[in-house]
Design a protein around this motif. Structure first.
Motif, PDB file in Angstrom:
ATOM      1  N   TRP A 134       0.827  -1.202   0.000  1.00  0.00           N
ATOM      2  CA  TRP A 134       0.000   0.000   0.000  1.00  0.00           C
ATOM      3  C   TRP A 134       0.865   1.258   0.000  1.00  0.00           C
ATOM      4  CZ3 TRP A 134      -4.743   0.534  -1.429  1.00  0.00           C
ATOM      5  CH2 TRP A 134      -5.598  -0.552  -1.368  1.00  0.00           C
ATOM      6  N   ALA A 135       1.969   1.234   0.703  1.00  0.00           N
ATOM      7  CA  ALA A 135       2.857   2.398   0.722  1.00  0.00           C
ATOM      8  C   ALA A 135       3.419   2.659  -0.680  1.00  0.00           C
ATOM      9  CB  ALA A 135       3.985   2.184   1.724  1.00  0.00           C
ATOM     10  N   ALA A 136       3.770   1.597  -1.378  1.00  0.00           N
ATOM     11  CA  ALA A 136       4.303   1.746  -2.736  1.00  0.00           C
ATOM     12  C   ALA A 136       3.214   2.217  -3.698  1.00  0.00           C
ATOM     13  CB  ALA A 136       4.892   0.427  -3.214  1.00  0.00           C
ATOM     14  N   ALA A 137       1.981   1.772  -3.481  1.00  0.00           N
ATOM     15  CA  ALA A 137       0.890   2.132  -4.385  1.00  0.00           C
ATOM     16  C   ALA A 137       0.443   3.579  -4.181  1.00  0.00           C
ATOM     17  CB  ALA A 137      -0.287   1.197  -4.178  1.00  0.00           C
ATOM     18  N   LEU A 138       0.541   4.089  -2.970  1.00  0.00           N
ATOM     19  CA  LEU A 138       0.015   5.420  -2.677  1.00  0.00           C
ATOM     20  C   LEU A 138       1.050   6.533  -2.793  1.00  0.00           C
ATOM     21  CD1 LEU A 138      -2.288   4.548   0.347  1.00  0.00           C
ATOM     22  CD2 LEU A 138      -2.945   4.941  -2.022  1.00  0.00           C
ATOM     23  N   THR A 139       2.317   6.205  -2.861  1.00  0.00           N
ATOM     24  CA  THR A 139       3.337   7.243  -3.009  1.00  0.00           C
ATOM     25  C   THR A 139       3.581   7.498  -4.491  1.00  0.00           C
ATOM     26  OG1 THR A 139       5.080   5.587  -2.868  1.00  0.00           O
ATOM     27  CG2 THR A 139       4.511   6.727  -0.834  1.00  0.00           C
ATOM     28  N   PRO A 140       3.837   8.744  -4.853  1.00  0.00           N
ATOM     29  CA  PRO A 140       4.102   9.035  -6.263  1.00  0.00           C
ATOM     30  C   PRO A 140       5.438   8.425  -6.690  1.00  0.00           C
ATOM     31  CG  PRO A 140       4.423  10.995  -4.926  1.00  0.00           C
ATOM     32  CD  PRO A 140       3.866   9.945  -4.029  1.00  0.00           C
ATOM     33  N   PRO A 141       5.564   8.116  -7.968  1.00  0.00           N
ATOM     34  CA  PRO A 141       6.825   7.518  -8.426  1.00  0.00           C
ATOM     35  C   PRO A 141       7.962   8.522  -8.319  1.00  0.00           C
ATOM     36  CG  PRO A 141       5.384   7.972 -10.277  1.00  0.00           C
ATOM     37  CD  PRO A 141       4.600   8.246  -9.042  1.00  0.00           C
ATOM     38  N   LYS A 142       9.152   8.012  -8.093  1.00  0.00           N
ATOM     39  CA  LYS A 142      10.325   8.874  -7.970  1.00  0.00           C
ATOM     40  C   LYS A 142      10.701   9.415  -9.342  1.00  0.00           C
ATOM     41  CE  LYS A 142      12.206   6.434  -4.015  1.00  0.00           C
ATOM     42  NZ  LYS A 142      13.328   5.660  -3.493  1.00  0.00           N
ATOM     43  N   THR A 143      11.103  10.671  -9.367  1.00  0.00           N
ATOM     44  CA  THR A 143      11.533  11.275 -10.635  1.00  0.00           C
ATOM     45  C   THR A 143      12.996  10.919 -10.865  1.00  0.00           C
ATOM     46  OG1 THR A 143      12.102  13.322  -9.499  1.00  0.00           O
ATOM     47  CG2 THR A 143       9.897  13.176 -10.449  1.00  0.00           C
ATOM     48  N   ARG A 144      13.304  10.635 -12.127  1.00  0.00           N
ATOM     49  CA  ARG A 144      14.674  10.295 -12.467  1.00  0.00           C
ATOM     50  C   ARG A 144      15.421  11.547 -12.872  1.00  0.00           C
ATOM     51  NH1 ARG A 144      14.758   4.878 -16.143  1.00  0.00           N
ATOM     52  NH2 ARG A 144      14.343   3.412 -14.450  1.00  0.00           N
ATOM     53  N   LYS A 145      16.670  11.599 -12.490  1.00  0.00           N
ATOM     54  CA  LYS A 145      17.498  12.722 -12.899  1.00  0.00           C
ATOM     55  C   LYS A 145      17.966  12.444 -14.330  1.00  0.00           C
ATOM     56  CE  LYS A 145      19.210  13.872  -8.326  1.00  0.00           C
ATOM     57  NZ  LYS A 145      20.398  14.004  -7.485  1.00  0.00           N
ATOM     58  N   ARG A 146      17.874  13.455 -15.145  1.00  0.00           N
ATOM     59  CA  ARG A 146      18.321  13.291 -16.533  1.00  0.00           C
ATOM     60  C   ARG A 146      19.831  13.472 -16.615  1.00  0.00           C
ATOM     61  NH1 ARG A 146      14.107  15.166 -20.880  1.00  0.00           N
ATOM     62  NH2 ARG A 146      12.198  14.691 -19.770  1.00  0.00           N
ATOM     63  N   ARG A 147      20.417  12.674 -17.448  1.00  0.00           N
ATOM     64  CA  ARG A 147      21.867  12.777 -17.655  1.00  0.00           C
ATOM     65  C   ARG A 147      22.136  13.923 -18.615  1.00  0.00           C
ATOM     66  NH1 ARG A 147      24.592   7.173 -19.037  1.00  0.00           N
ATOM     67  NH2 ARG A 147      26.407   8.490 -18.867  1.00  0.00           N
ATOM     68  N   ALA A 148      23.110  14.709 -18.298  1.00  0.00           N
ATOM     69  CA  ALA A 148      23.471  15.830 -19.178  1.00  0.00           C
ATOM     70  C   ALA A 148      24.239  15.280 -20.383  1.00  0.00           C
ATOM     71  CB  ALA A 148      24.333  16.818 -18.417  1.00  0.00           C
ATOM     72  N   ARG A 149      23.873  15.791 -21.539  1.00  0.00           N
ATOM     73  CA  ARG A 149      24.576  15.366 -22.748  1.00  0.00           C
ATOM     74  C   ARG A 149      25.876  16.139 -22.844  1.00  0.00           C
ATOM     75  NH1 ARG A 149      20.511  14.289 -27.724  1.00  0.00           N
ATOM     76  NH2 ARG A 149      19.153  12.848 -26.613  1.00  0.00           N
ATOM     77  N   ARG A 150      26.865  15.482 -23.363  1.00  0.00           N
ATOM     78  CA  ARG A 150      28.172  16.133 -23.486  1.00  0.00           C
ATOM     79  C   ARG A 150      28.450  16.518 -24.900  1.00  0.00           C
ATOM     80  NH1 ARG A 150      32.108  12.873 -19.385  1.00  0.00           N
ATOM     81  NH2 ARG A 150      30.776  13.112 -17.598  1.00  0.00           N
TER      82      ARG A 150
END
Length: 58
Positions: free
Chosen positions: A42-58
């Motif tokens: 239930w904790a996993a279902a009710l919490t929003p998904p974690k945002t991923r950090k985008r990798r900077a392009r070089r």
């Protein structure tokens, strides 16, 4: 005449008492595990998904 099947059997009584204790303990552990898993679900279902950090392009 007394029925021998109705006579008290201390060995059987001790064995059943021990088996009852083991099964009660097992049931308690199983219920605790099930409760932990359901809370985790239930904790996993009710919490929003974690945002991923985008990798900077070089």
């Amino acid at each position: 005449m007394k029925n021998p099947w109705l006579k008290k059997n201390p060995l059987l009584s001790m064995w059943l008492s021990g088996a009852n204790a083991v099964l009660g303990s097992t049931r308690g552990h199983a219920m605790a595990t099930a409760k932990r898993e359901s809370v985790k679900l239930w904790a996993a279902a009710l919490t929003p998904p974690k945002t991923r950090k985008r990798r900077a392009r070089r």
